[in-house]
Design an enzyme around this catalytic site. Structure first.
Site, PDB file in Angstrom:
ATOM      1  N   LYS A  45       0.835  -1.213   0.000  1.00 48.76           N
ATOM      2  CA  LYS A  45       0.000   0.000   0.000  1.00 48.76           C
ATOM      3  C   LYS A  45       0.864   1.255   0.000  1.00 48.76           C
ATOM      4  CE  LYS A  45      -0.244  -0.325   5.019  1.00 48.76           C
ATOM      5  NZ  LYS A  45      -0.980  -0.917   6.149  1.00 48.76           N
ATOM      6  N   ARG A 143     -10.830  -0.283  14.643  1.00 52.42           N
ATOM      7  CA  ARG A 143     -10.752   0.348  13.326  1.00 52.42           C
ATOM      8  C   ARG A 143     -11.766  -0.417  12.475  1.00 52.42           C
ATOM      9  NH1 ARG A 143      -4.903   0.999  10.421  1.00 52.42           N
ATOM     10  NH2 ARG A 143      -5.363  -1.081   9.637  1.00 52.42           N
ATOM     11  N   TYR A 275      13.957  31.134   6.447  1.00 58.02           N
ATOM     12  CA  TYR A 275      12.702  31.762   6.848  1.00 58.02           C
ATOM     13  C   TYR A 275      12.598  31.799   8.363  1.00 58.02           C
ATOM     14  CZ  TYR A 275      10.845  30.987   2.094  1.00 58.02           C
ATOM     15  OH  TYR A 275      10.618  30.981   0.757  1.00 58.02           O
ATOM     16  N   MET A 322      10.214  24.707   1.570  1.00 55.53           N
ATOM     17  CA  MET A 322       9.542  23.683   0.771  1.00 55.53           C
ATOM     18  C   MET A 322      10.509  23.013  -0.205  1.00 55.53           C
ATOM     19  SD  MET A 322       6.157  24.108  -1.630  1.00 55.53           S
ATOM     20  CE  MET A 322       5.238  24.991  -0.382  1.00 55.53           C
TER      21      MET A 322
HETATM   22  C1  LIG Z   1      -0.208  -1.934   6.738  1.00 54.40           C
HETATM   23  C2  LIG Z   1      -0.778  -3.204   7.193  1.00 54.40           C
HETATM   24  C3  LIG Z   1       0.045  -4.329   7.367  1.00 54.40           C
HETATM   25  C4  LIG Z   1       1.556  -4.305   7.197  1.00 54.40           C
HETATM   26  O1  LIG Z   1       2.185  -3.785   8.341  1.00 54.40           O
HETATM   27  P1  LIG Z   1       3.785  -3.822   8.504  1.00 54.40           P
HETATM   28  O2  LIG Z   1       4.010  -3.387   9.904  1.00 54.40           O
HETATM   29  O3  LIG Z   1       4.332  -2.850   7.521  1.00 54.40           O
HETATM   30  O4  LIG Z   1       4.230  -5.196   8.231  1.00 54.40           O
HETATM   31  C5  LIG Z   1      -0.568  -5.521   7.700  1.00 54.40           C
HETATM   32  N1  LIG Z   1      -1.904  -5.598   7.870  1.00 54.40           N
HETATM   33  C6  LIG Z   1      -2.715  -4.530   7.734  1.00 54.40           C
HETATM   34  C7  LIG Z   1      -4.176  -4.680   7.941  1.00 54.40           C
HETATM   35  C8  LIG Z   1      -2.187  -3.292   7.409  1.00 54.40           C
HETATM   36  O5  LIG Z   1      -2.988  -2.233   7.284  1.00 54.40           O
END
Ligand SMILES: *Cc1c(COP(=O)(O)O)cnc(C)c1O
Length: 382
Positions: A45, A143, A275, A322
């Site tokens: 991701k 969550r 800045y 920036m």
């Molecule tokens: C991001 C994520 C992972 C991976 O986590 P890492 O600590 O990078 O291995 C695994 N499961 C879910 C549901 C996640 O959102």
């Protein structure tokens, strides 16, 4: 769509290097560390935490990952468009308008309530398809997912739907990489409690369900929670989720961030830098300007942190802008214009780690890695 693919313009004097040869070594080392029958899902991701989702997924699938996982539909489509053949899991919830596209493309999605499951089933039926779905169990992260105590009835109702194929059941830890594992073990106990109920209802014996709970922290330190598969994002990148977790010898970070000296100038006693005039010279100094700033992903800092120039630490002075930041190179007099500077990674015998940058920016390593912006070209080393 966000993409880190490169243009054909000359390389900008600030870039991210990804060492694919080290990634392959990391993958071999992790595979050797894993119990032989344990499957793994490669989490790519957010552009594989800024490393490039397609490039990382290509390697992890070649190295034997059973699934790749992303967080958005666009990310899944980018992988599919790049001919990544492994099953693609999309974490989180899909809005109703996205279900059609997910099912059309055979992405595995999570359905965590009966109404959404019926909707997905209906769409799959119209397409004469079987939609592969998984269920997330909320065991304490609060969550996504169904509360563990309420999950058996929802799972039973999903199993009734003819065009849905329930492929797996998972949960996610709130704290798996700290020394104190008390809550992780409580979450594991809740997940086990649910599995026991599914056993009593003959669900686990009648269906082939992939059970998974661990992210990297869980994989490293909570072997009782491995189940059938672990989901790893950060570990193959050679970065540990925390200081506390188990180390695997030989793993090294695959991302470095580099730039070049874009200007050198002497400043005088009393001159201010940057800045907000956050730095005032207490003696004559030689400073250099680096063409990289917080817009590129360097944390927003003031008089905090270092970069490596000729293998030596040069302090960041003033507040970074920036597009630029200033460093003090008075003690590195051999510095020339356009010399290479390491922002993150090794130079000579010294190294600036992602954890150093995270500490200077008051954040976590995940945030630092994902933050390098799309205007930083990615250079892949074989
Ligand atoms: C991001 C994520 C992972 C991976 O986590 P890492 O600590 O990078 O291995 C695994 N499961 C879910 C549901 C996640 O959102």
């Amino acid at each position: 769509m966000l993409s880190l693919r490169q243009s054909n313009t000359p390389l900008r004097a600030a870039w991210v290097e990804i060492n694919l040869a080290q990634l392959r070594r990391n993958l071999e080392i992790i595979r050797a560390d894993m119990p032989p029958n344990l499957k793994w899902c490669s989490v790519v991701k957010d552009q594989a935490y800024g490393h490039g989702a397609v490039e990382i997924a290509r390697e992890t699938v070649r190295a034997g990952a059973s699934y790749v996982a992303v967080a958005t539909l666009d990310e899944a489509l980018e992988l599919r468009g790049a001919q990544i053949k492994a099953p693609i899991l999309i974490f989180g919830e899909r809005p109703p308008t996205a279900l059609d596209c997910c099912i059309e493309n055979d992405f595995t999605i999570f359905v965590n309530d009966t109404a959404q499951a019926k909707q997905a089933d209906e769409i799959a039926r119209k397409k004469s398809k079987f939609a592969s779905v998984q269920v997330e169990i909320d065991t304490g992260l609060s969550r996504y997912g169904i509360r563990w105590t309420k999950a058996p009835s929802v799972i039973e109702s999903i199993l009734q739907l003819a065009n849905l194929q329930l492929a797996g059941i998972m949960t996610h830890f709130a704290m798996s990489d700290e020394l104190d594992k008390t809550f992780a073990y409580e979450q594991l106990r809740r997940f086990e409690e649910l599995l026991q109920q599914l056993r009593e209802r003959k669900i686990l014996s009648s269906y082939s369900l992939l059970l998974h709970a661990c992210n990297t922290g869980g994989y490293l330190d909570i072997s009782k929670a491995h189940f059938d598969m672990v989901r790893m994002g950060i570990l193959p990148l050679g970065v540990y989720p925390s200081k506390a977790c188990r180390r695997i010898s030989g793993l090294l970070p695959i991302m470095s961030v580099k730039t070049r000296i874009a200007a050198i100038k002497p400043i005088e006693l009393g001159d201010t830098v940057g800045y907000g005039m956050r730095y005032r010279a207490e003696s004559p100094r030689t400073i250099a300007v680096l063409p990289i700033g917080y817009g590129d992903g360097f944390p927003r800092v003031r008089n905090t942190g270092y970069v490596l120039v000729h293998g030596k630490r040069a302090p960041v002075i003033g507040g970074n802008a920036m597009d630029a930041m200033m460093i003090d190179i008075t003690d590195i007099p051999q510095t020339q214009l356009w010399d290479e500077v390491v922002i993150m990674g090794k130079q000579g015998k010294d190294e600036i780690s992602v954890h150093d940058l995270a500490a200077w920016g008051g954040t976590v390593s995940y945030d630092i890695m994902t933050r390098w912006s799309v205007r930083m070209p990615r250079v892949y080393l074989e």
